[in-house]
Design a protein around this motif. Structure first.
Motif, PDB file in Angstrom:
ATOM      1  N   ARG A   1     103.134 131.743  74.984  1.00 55.35           N
ATOM      2  CA  ARG A   1     102.778 131.306  73.637  1.00 55.35           C
ATOM      3  C   ARG A   1     101.339 131.685  73.304  1.00 55.35           C
ATOM      4  O   ARG A   1     100.511 131.855  74.196  1.00 55.35           O
ATOM      5  CB  ARG A   1     102.981 129.797  73.487  1.00 55.35           C
ATOM      6  CG  ARG A   1     101.999 128.961  74.252  1.00 55.35           C
ATOM      7  CD  ARG A   1     102.332 127.466  74.087  1.00 55.35           C
ATOM      8  NE  ARG A   1     101.550 126.683  75.018  1.00 55.35           N
ATOM      9  CZ  ARG A   1     100.460 125.986  74.664  1.00 55.35           C
ATOM     10  NH1 ARG A   1     100.040 125.968  73.423  1.00 55.35           N
ATOM     11  NH2 ARG A   1      99.788 125.303  75.589  1.00 55.35           N
ATOM     12  N   VAL A   2     101.081 131.815  72.020  1.00 50.97           N
ATOM     13  CA  VAL A   2      99.747 132.174  71.545  1.00 50.97           C
ATOM     14  C   VAL A   2      99.005 130.893  71.173  1.00 50.97           C
ATOM     15  O   VAL A   2      99.490 130.086  70.382  1.00 50.97           O
ATOM     16  CB  VAL A   2      99.845 133.112  70.321  1.00 50.97           C
ATOM     17  CG1 VAL A   2      98.462 133.396  69.758  1.00 50.97           C
ATOM     18  CG2 VAL A   2     100.536 134.403  70.701  1.00 50.97           C
ATOM     19  N   LEU A   3      97.838 130.700  71.783  1.00 52.29           N
ATOM     20  CA  LEU A   3      97.019 129.517  71.486  1.00 52.29           C
ATOM     21  C   LEU A   3      96.363 129.653  70.118  1.00 52.29           C
ATOM     22  O   LEU A   3      96.352 130.742  69.532  1.00 52.29           O
ATOM     23  CB  LEU A   3      95.923 129.350  72.544  1.00 52.29           C
ATOM     24  CG  LEU A   3      96.394 129.084  73.971  1.00 52.29           C
ATOM     25  CD1 LEU A   3      95.209 129.067  74.916  1.00 52.29           C
ATOM     26  CD2 LEU A   3      97.143 127.754  74.033  1.00 52.29           C
ATOM     27  N   ASP A   4      95.774 128.536  69.642  1.00 52.43           N
ATOM     28  CA  ASP A   4      95.101 128.547  68.351  1.00 52.43           C
ATOM     29  C   ASP A   4      93.886 129.481  68.340  1.00 52.43           C
ATOM     30  O   ASP A   4      93.420 129.877  67.269  1.00 52.43           O
ATOM     31  CB  ASP A   4      94.630 127.123  67.993  1.00 52.43           C
ATOM     32  CG  ASP A   4      95.757 126.333  67.357  1.00 52.43           C
ATOM     33  OD1 ASP A   4      96.836 126.908  67.135  1.00 52.43           O
ATOM     34  OD2 ASP A   4      95.575 125.147  67.089  1.00 52.43           O
ATOM     35  N   ASN A   5      93.363 129.806  69.515  1.00 51.83           N
ATOM     36  CA  ASN A   5      92.227 130.740  69.548  1.00 51.83           C
ATOM     37  C   ASN A   5      92.682 132.188  69.734  1.00 51.83           C
ATOM     38  O   ASN A   5      91.868 133.085  69.921  1.00 51.83           O
ATOM     39  CB  ASN A   5      91.219 130.342  70.634  1.00 51.83           C
ATOM     40  CG  ASN A   5      91.816 130.412  72.026  1.00 51.83           C
ATOM     41  OD1 ASN A   5      92.952 130.886  72.206  1.00 51.83           O
ATOM     42  ND2 ASN A   5      91.086 129.956  73.008  1.00 51.83           N
ATOM     43  N   GLY A   6      94.014 132.402  69.673  1.00 46.06           N
ATOM     44  CA  GLY A   6      94.533 133.762  69.709  1.00 46.06           C
ATOM     45  C   GLY A   6      94.892 134.265  71.101  1.00 46.06           C
ATOM     46  O   GLY A   6      95.490 135.322  71.251  1.00 46.06           O
ATOM     47  N   LYS A   7      94.520 133.515  72.145  1.00 47.43           N
ATOM     48  CA  LYS A   7      94.853 133.958  73.507  1.00 47.43           C
ATOM     49  C   LYS A   7      96.297 133.588  73.840  1.00 47.43           C
ATOM     50  O   LYS A   7      96.842 132.643  73.300  1.00 47.43           O
ATOM     51  CB  LYS A   7      93.901 133.318  74.516  1.00 47.43           C
ATOM     52  CG  LYS A   7      92.542 134.008  74.525  1.00 47.43           C
ATOM     53  CD  LYS A   7      91.605 133.373  75.525  1.00 47.43           C
ATOM     54  CE  LYS A   7      90.162 133.797  75.275  1.00 47.43           C
ATOM     55  NZ  LYS A   7      89.195 132.817  75.795  1.00 47.43           N
ATOM     56  N   GLN A   8      96.882 134.346  74.741  1.00 48.85           N
ATOM     57  CA  GLN A   8      98.263 134.119  75.118  1.00 48.85           C
ATOM     58  C   GLN A   8      98.306 133.499  76.513  1.00 48.85           C
ATOM     59  O   GLN A   8      97.625 133.950  77.429  1.00 48.85           O
ATOM     60  CB  GLN A   8      99.009 135.452  75.095  1.00 48.85           C
ATOM     61  CG  GLN A   8     100.506 135.304  74.989  1.00 48.85           C
ATOM     62  CD  GLN A   8     101.176 136.596  74.559  1.00 48.85           C
ATOM     63  OE1 GLN A   8     100.656 137.675  74.788  1.00 48.85           O
ATOM     64  NE2 GLN A   8     102.341 136.500  73.925  1.00 48.85           N
TER      65      GLN A   8
ATOM     66  N   LEU B   1      94.857 123.316  77.374  1.00 48.77           N
ATOM     67  CA  LEU B   1      94.254 122.911  76.102  1.00 48.77           C
ATOM     68  C   LEU B   1      94.316 124.060  75.100  1.00 48.77           C
ATOM     69  O   LEU B   1      94.611 125.203  75.465  1.00 48.77           O
ATOM     70  CB  LEU B   1      92.784 122.532  76.314  1.00 48.77           C
ATOM     71  CG  LEU B   1      92.521 121.317  77.197  1.00 48.77           C
ATOM     72  CD1 LEU B   1      91.028 121.138  77.396  1.00 48.77           C
ATOM     73  CD2 LEU B   1      93.112 120.062  76.546  1.00 48.77           C
ATOM     74  N   ASP B   2      94.010 123.742  73.840  1.00 48.22           N
ATOM     75  CA  ASP B   2      94.018 124.762  72.799  1.00 48.22           C
ATOM     76  C   ASP B   2      92.978 125.852  73.035  1.00 48.22           C
ATOM     77  O   ASP B   2      93.069 126.939  72.478  1.00 48.22           O
ATOM     78  CB  ASP B   2      93.750 124.102  71.425  1.00 48.22           C
ATOM     79  CG  ASP B   2      95.030 123.526  70.837  1.00 48.22           C
ATOM     80  OD1 ASP B   2      96.098 123.724  71.444  1.00 48.22           O
ATOM     81  OD2 ASP B   2      94.973 122.892  69.786  1.00 48.22           O
TER      82      ASP B   2
END
Lengths: 94, 94, 94, 94, 94, 94, 94
Positions: free
Chosen positions: A46-53, B48-49
């Motif tokens: 999944r892609v985190l809110d900061n764009g990292k996977q 975490l995010d």
């Protein structure tokens, strides 16, 4: 080949072994218990809110435990699989 | 060996001790109260995010208190365990 | 000793005092009102999305006000406690 | 031309092939199973909380697997399509 | 003294004045309308995801308007108060 | 002039054309299908958690496809419009 | 003076004008349509997760369109107002 998307994992479900008592096959009395399966493919995560996977926490070949009612059943080339989200996998069996 | 995934913790549930009054075993009158158990394995924690992983707040060997209806029951090698999310653990008993 | 986890706080509930009118004990007519208790232990706090931990806003010894139906009842060494999330505490009584 | 917006993907649904036994056409006995389709257009992706855009995880021409009840049916120039959110696509078939 | 926790605000509710027509007291015909009250104490505010604390938007002494059904009633030293979350306050009356 | 706020887009709905067979007007048999319309105004976009504003993904003059039951009907100067959130627009028709 | 809190906006609702046909007053046939009003006060805006405050997207004096069933009715000094959250305002009428 089936390649799962996102945080999905494709699992080949292991049939619950029926217990036998003196040669008589008994239906499992634990039908609601989690099931096990073998991971055959994992998504890129999944892609985190900061764009990292974030890669799923299991890898191809792992034997995993999952809740009986989670996942989506998929038929592919005559074989039945279960597609699960990484977060629905409960444990890895070493 | 069972290795829990994410923020999961595997607990060996302690049987609630029945109270005895003058040698007579009384069924517990507190069936709805939280239960205790011993932590046998902990996952690597939730992500975490910002991509960092937070280890569960308990460690192997801890005696923990948890809500009776939380968690998923798991049978493994003839022993019954409970898999709980870290956030469902209520307290550690020192 | 019970050590609450995360943002949990353990409270010893104060029995609501019954009002007396001319020596006659009257059942409280405010059964739905918030209750008070004394904080006996606090957790390390919840973990924010940036990984930092926020300590609960009360400390051991504080007298706190909380909603009657929040929290989980816990028995420990013959004493009954209530485990509450920090956010369910309404006020501190100085 | 239809250009999907956000994280949407437009798919041309493949008709489930009916099985034949000795020349007799049998209705599929797996009507609830996921369906496959061919991606004909993809959106620019969803915008993360930090303002960056994440491209969908499939590309034009991919054969994808999706849950039967997800997506919105769209008619365009006499052809029927399905518009799905990227997260509702289950797997890519190589 | 009652010190509200988090983003809570303690308000002394003002009794809705009954209208009188020619000396006859009329029950208010606007029972569902918002109520007013005087702020007697404010908490330190809620903690943001980045760990900073945001003070409530009102201060002690302010007259505030709030929705009739929000808040929790609290009795303290013979006086009745209402504990409200800062976000449930609608307006300040200058 | 109507200026939509936030991530809203104002659309002039196109009447679904009735099909004719040999001169006979047939009521559309696809009443539940998405509808098309022309964008007449767009808002400045939604504000992200980091404070930046993301412009809607369509512009004035675009022909868009949207779900029949989304949006709010608005009458302005004798003309009927539909106000939709940007995320409810399904596709742009080039 | 009423000062709205957070992202709230106070609006003086405009009475829907009744249509007349040949001098006969007709009740509006569009009772469910959005209503218009004049902004009389705006709050300081909502606080983002990063601690910054975003001013509402309208200003005092604006004529705004809003959904009929949104907002809370407030009586103040004999005048009736509607308190709305900024996000419930649909459009500004220039």
């Amino acid at each position: 080949m089936l390649k799962p998307l996102g945080d999905r994992v494709i699992v080949e479900v292991e049939e619950a072994k029926e217990k036998t008592v003196g040669g008589i096959v008994l239906a499992s009395n634990a039908k609601e218990k989690p099931q096990t399966g073998k991971v055959v493919a994992v998504g890129d995560g999944r892609v985190l809110d900061n764009g990292k996977q974030v890669a799923p926490s299991v890898k191809k070949g792992d034997t995993v435990l999952f809740d009986k009612y989670s996942g989506t059943s998929v038929d592919y080339e005559g074989q039945s699989y279960l597609v699960l989200h990484d977060k629905d996998l409960v444990a890895v069996i070493d």
